[in-house]
Every structure is written in C-alpha cells, then in structure tokens.
Design a protein around this motif. Structure first.
Motif, PDB file in Angstrom:
ATOM      1  N   PRO A  78       0.813  -1.221   0.000  1.00 19.56           N
ATOM      2  CA  PRO A  78       0.000   0.000   0.000  1.00 19.56           C
ATOM      3  C   PRO A  78       0.846   1.270   0.000  1.00 19.56           C
ATOM      4  N   THR A  79       1.978   1.263   0.697  1.00 15.80           N
ATOM      5  CA  THR A  79       2.873   2.427   0.706  1.00 15.80           C
ATOM      6  C   THR A  79       4.297   1.939   0.450  1.00 15.80           C
ATOM      7  N   PRO A  80       4.632   1.697  -0.821  1.00 14.15           N
ATOM      8  CA  PRO A  80       5.966   1.156  -1.123  1.00 14.15           C
ATOM      9  C   PRO A  80       7.097   2.097  -0.715  1.00 14.15           C
ATOM     10  N   GLU A  81       6.789   3.385  -0.544  1.00 16.98           N
ATOM     11  CA  GLU A  81       7.818   4.336  -0.118  1.00 16.98           C
ATOM     12  C   GLU A  81       8.053   4.282   1.385  1.00 16.98           C
ATOM     13  N   GLY A  82       7.261   3.487   2.117  1.00 16.05           N
ATOM     14  CA  GLY A  82       7.414   3.370   3.558  1.00 16.05           C
ATOM     15  C   GLY A  82       6.748   4.531   4.282  1.00 16.05           C
ATOM     16  N   GLY A 104      -1.993  -4.975   6.515  1.00 20.28           N
ATOM     17  CA  GLY A 104      -2.512  -3.689   6.069  1.00 20.28           C
ATOM     18  C   GLY A 104      -2.707  -2.769   7.259  1.00 20.28           C
ATOM     19  N   THR A 105      -1.773  -2.812   8.188  1.00 21.28           N
ATOM     20  CA  THR A 105      -1.850  -2.014   9.402  1.00 21.28           C
ATOM     21  C   THR A 105      -1.349  -0.603   9.136  1.00 21.28           C
ATOM     22  N   THR A 106      -2.159   0.379   9.482  1.00 19.51           N
ATOM     23  CA  THR A 106      -1.777   1.787   9.345  1.00 19.51           C
ATOM     24  C   THR A 106      -0.935   2.172  10.551  1.00 19.51           C
ATOM     25  N   MET A 107       0.173   2.861  10.278  1.00 12.16           N
ATOM     26  CA  MET A 107       1.072   3.316  11.334  1.00 12.16           C
ATOM     27  C   MET A 107       1.212   4.828  11.221  1.00 12.16           C
ATOM     28  N   ILE A 117       1.270   5.100  17.094  1.00 11.85           N
ATOM     29  CA  ILE A 117      -0.054   4.482  17.044  1.00 11.85           C
ATOM     30  C   ILE A 117      -0.124   3.619  15.792  1.00 11.85           C
ATOM     31  N   SER A 118      -0.827   2.509  15.904  1.00 13.48           N
ATOM     32  CA  SER A 118      -1.080   1.666  14.738  1.00 13.48           C
ATOM     33  C   SER A 118      -2.468   1.061  14.880  1.00 13.48           C
ATOM     34  N   PHE A 119      -3.110   0.872  13.751  1.00 11.62           N
ATOM     35  CA  PHE A 119      -4.455   0.308  13.725  1.00 11.62           C
ATOM     36  C   PHE A 119      -4.705  -0.221  12.326  1.00 11.62           C
ATOM     37  N   THR A 120      -5.696  -1.077  12.200  1.00  3.61           N
ATOM     38  CA  THR A 120      -6.021  -1.668  10.908  1.00  3.61           C
ATOM     39  C   THR A 120      -7.423  -1.224  10.490  1.00  3.61           C
ATOM     40  N   LEU A 121      -7.502  -0.657   9.305  1.00  5.29           N
ATOM     41  CA  LEU A 121      -8.799  -0.345   8.720  1.00  5.29           C
ATOM     42  C   LEU A 121      -9.377  -1.688   8.279  1.00  5.29           C
ATOM     43  N   ALA A 122     -10.395  -2.166   8.990  1.00  3.85           N
ATOM     44  CA  ALA A 122     -10.869  -3.532   8.785  1.00  3.85           C
ATOM     45  C   ALA A 122     -12.252  -3.614   8.160  1.00  3.85           C
ATOM     46  N   THR A 140       1.451  -1.313   6.378  1.00  4.73           N
ATOM     47  CA  THR A 140       2.234  -2.532   6.195  1.00  4.73           C
ATOM     48  C   THR A 140       1.728  -3.318   4.984  1.00  4.73           C
ATOM     49  N   PRO A 141       2.591  -4.136   4.379  1.00  5.31           N
ATOM     50  CA  PRO A 141       2.172  -4.952   3.235  1.00  5.31           C
ATOM     51  C   PRO A 141       0.994  -5.858   3.580  1.00  5.31           C
ATOM     52  N   VAL A 142       0.196  -6.157   2.557  1.00  5.13           N
ATOM     53  CA  VAL A 142      -0.934  -7.071   2.720  1.00  5.13           C
ATOM     54  C   VAL A 142      -0.600  -8.398   2.044  1.00  5.13           C
TER      55      VAL A 142
END
Length: 163
Positions: A78-82, A104-107, A117-122, A140-142
């Motif tokens: 989702p964000t290859p640039e990190g 697919g955890t958002t950081m 903070i981290s969370f997953t749009l589920a 994070t990668p899915v």
C-alpha cells in the motif's frame, strides 16, 4: 467544483520512490464523483479541515481510488515508499473494502518519536485522518489469507492542500 482530470505530483522530498514525476491515475467515474457518498465525504473533510486550519480555506483537493492486490509469495504494498508525508495539509484514507487479506496495518508517527499508534482499517468506511504537516504515515504490506483466492484492499484517499 470539480476540476479537469490532472496528474498527481509529489516532490522527491516527500516521495523519494515515486516523486518528481507526474503520476496519472484513472479519473473517478463522473456519477460516483458527483454522487451523494462522495459529496458527503468531501463536505465532511472540508468542514473538519477548515476548523483544523483555524479559518476557512480555499483548498486544492485530490481524490484517488487505490486497489492493492496480493498473491501468494508477493505481498501488496500500500505504501511502497514506507513511512512518509504526502506534502499536503490533511489526508483522509477511507477503507472501501478488503477481501482475503491479512495485515494492512496503518502506522502513524514522527521522525523523533517513531511509530506511536497503529491500527487496521478492517471494515468498510473505517477511516484514518492524518495531519500531514505534523506526522508521517504508512501501511504494512498485505498478504492473502487463502493463497489460492484473489486478495485485495481498496481505499479512497482524499488530500486537502491549501490553495
């Protein structure tokens, strides 16, 4: 008012992987772009971001639909640039749908504090709101849960930059 379709551009300062070039994404379908769901999302963002900016603003708004696909042995990025900033003021990331994926955890974080903070749009309509001037974000990668079935993550990303 909807503007003519245009390229998305980020400088290399904000996106060392894909910055410095015009990136063309498929335009959002006219009916969808003018529909009540998109109007509600844009009206919500406009009202919120005007308050966060402490005064009504003229905004340059971009909306992009992203599908990140994954197959066995080849995670979707989702964000290859990190961890990054987009070079705008505010960003809304809205989950449309995820199918057969894990992670697919958002950081969210800063360069000084790291991730805080981290969370997953589920679920559909789960949302992340990012103050792009203050924090970095990444996902994070899915990977597929079932390696034999199609796997994807669909999001709508809306960015607001002071015009």
């Amino acid at each position: 008012m909807r503007q003519a379709h245009q390229a998305h551009f980020q400088t290399l300062d904000y996106n060392p992987l894909n910055g410095g070039v015009e990136r063309w994404f498929e335009p959002i379908d006219e009916q969808l772009g003018n529909g009540p769901s998109m109007r509600t999302i844009l009206d919500f963002c406009h009202a919120l971001f005007d308050r966060m900016a402490a005064a009504p603003q003229a905004w340059h708004v971009e909306a992009h639909q992203f599908r990140i696909e994954a197959v066995a042995g080849q995670p979707g990025l989702p964000t290859p640039e990190g961890m990054h900033r987009d070079g705008v003021d505010y960003v809304l990331v809205l989950l449309v749908r995820r199918s057969n994926i894990k992670s697919g955890t958002t950081m969210i974080g800063t360069t000084a504090a790291g991730f805080f903070i981290s969370f997953t749009l589920a679920q559909p309509l789960d949302v992340a709101l990012v103050d792009d001037q203050r924090v970095y974000h990444g996902v994070t990668p899915v990977e597929p849960l079932d390696p034999k079935a199609p796997a994807w993550r669909d999001v709508l990303v809306v960015s607001f930059r002071r015009a």
